[in-house]
Motif scaffolding. Structure first.
Motif, PDB file in Angstrom:
ATOM      1  N   GLU A  88     -10.839  -4.227   8.737  1.00 35.70           N
ATOM      2  CA  GLU A  88      -9.547  -4.426   8.074  1.00 35.70           C
ATOM      3  C   GLU A  88      -9.798  -4.728   6.610  1.00 35.70           C
ATOM      4  O   GLU A  88     -10.776  -5.389   6.267  1.00 35.70           O
ATOM      5  CB  GLU A  88      -8.792  -5.603   8.688  1.00 35.70           C
ATOM      6  CG  GLU A  88      -8.266  -5.357  10.072  1.00 35.70           C
ATOM      7  CD  GLU A  88      -7.460  -6.537  10.581  1.00 35.70           C
ATOM      8  OE1 GLU A  88      -6.783  -7.191   9.758  1.00 35.70           O
ATOM      9  OE2 GLU A  88      -7.514  -6.814  11.778  1.00 35.70           O
ATOM     10  N   SER A 108      -2.681  -1.814  -0.291  1.00 36.11           N
ATOM     11  CA  SER A 108      -3.372  -0.724   0.406  1.00 36.11           C
ATOM     12  C   SER A 108      -4.348  -1.344   1.390  1.00 36.11           C
ATOM     13  O   SER A 108      -4.669  -2.527   1.321  1.00 36.11           O
ATOM     14  CB  SER A 108      -4.087   0.192  -0.596  1.00 36.11           C
ATOM     15  OG  SER A 108      -5.057  -0.522  -1.314  1.00 36.11           O
ATOM     16  N   GLU A 111      -7.885   2.424   4.543  1.00 35.84           N
ATOM     17  CA  GLU A 111      -7.914   3.875   4.291  1.00 35.84           C
ATOM     18  C   GLU A 111      -8.388   4.211   2.877  1.00 35.84           C
ATOM     19  O   GLU A 111      -8.773   5.344   2.598  1.00 35.84           O
ATOM     20  CB  GLU A 111      -6.535   4.502   4.538  1.00 35.84           C
ATOM     21  CG  GLU A 111      -5.484   4.158   3.521  1.00 35.84           C
ATOM     22  CD  GLU A 111      -4.813   2.802   3.718  1.00 35.84           C
ATOM     23  OE1 GLU A 111      -4.029   2.417   2.849  1.00 35.84           O
ATOM     24  OE2 GLU A 111      -5.085   2.143   4.738  1.00 35.84           O
ATOM     25  N   GLN A 112      -8.394   3.249   1.981  1.00 40.06           N
ATOM     26  CA  GLN A 112      -8.813   3.484   0.611  1.00 40.06           C
ATOM     27  C   GLN A 112     -10.312   3.280   0.382  1.00 40.06           C
ATOM     28  O   GLN A 112     -10.801   3.474  -0.717  1.00 40.06           O
ATOM     29  CB  GLN A 112      -8.051   2.552  -0.340  1.00 40.06           C
ATOM     30  CG  GLN A 112      -6.577   2.844  -0.417  1.00 40.06           C
ATOM     31  CD  GLN A 112      -6.304   4.165  -1.102  1.00 40.06           C
ATOM     32  OE1 GLN A 112      -6.933   4.488  -2.096  1.00 40.06           O
ATOM     33  NE2 GLN A 112      -5.392   4.934  -0.552  1.00 40.06           N
TER      34      GLN A 112
END
Length: 159
Positions: A88, A108, A111-112
């Motif tokens: 996470e 964000s 995913e970044q």
């Protein structure tokens, strides 16, 4: 019966020690996010001083734009001696205008994250491949040779 028991106890101890290496290790890095405090920051209402008072110092500040502030929190997990893998991540980006007022808040997640894999511990370059001895002895005789950029001819007055 006794010899079997004598063998099973060390085997159980070894099995317990080996299975302990498979226990996942969890770690936290960065900012500890308090959701209520992070949600209290409002664009157009807060400024740099109020954000600093509410959230504290940022993880890092941007050198470009208006000096955006980033608060980064990451939870990772790994097994035994493997490198940790992020499970996470929360990145809070707070943008400011010239006057120091909050203009935007962006969030964000994991995913970044970009994965960078090294290439055989060598930096690939263009050009010729030279070995150790070519690098070591390659310049012998090159100093002052014609076309090598060294001083040619005489001094300042002579061509």
């Amino acid at each position: 019966m006794r010899p079997l028991l004598a063998l099973s106890i060390p085997a159980a101890v070894v099995a317990a020690a080996l299975s302990g290496g498979c226990t996942p290790l969890r770690s936290h890095q960065g900012y500890i996010v308090d959701a209520d405090l992070a949600n209290a920051i409002q664009p157009g209402v807060d400024n740099r001083q109020s954000v600093m008072a509410t959230l504290g110092s940022p993880s890092f500040a941007s050198q470009f734009n208006q000096g955006d502030w980033y608060y980064i929190s990451r939870d990772s997990r790994n097994l035994a001696f493997n490198p940790p893998k992020p499970k996470e991540q929360l990145t809070i980006r707070i943008s400011f205008d010239q006057a120091g007022n909050v203009t935007a808040i962006r969030r964000s997640g994991v995913e970044q994250i970009a994965a960078v894999k090294p290439y055989k511990k060598v930096t690939p370059t263009l050009g010729r491949e030279r070995g150790f001895f070519a690098e070591l002895f390659g310049n012998i005789g090159a100093v002052g040779a014609p076309g090598m950029g060294g001083a040619q001819g005489g001094g300042r007055d002579r061509p």
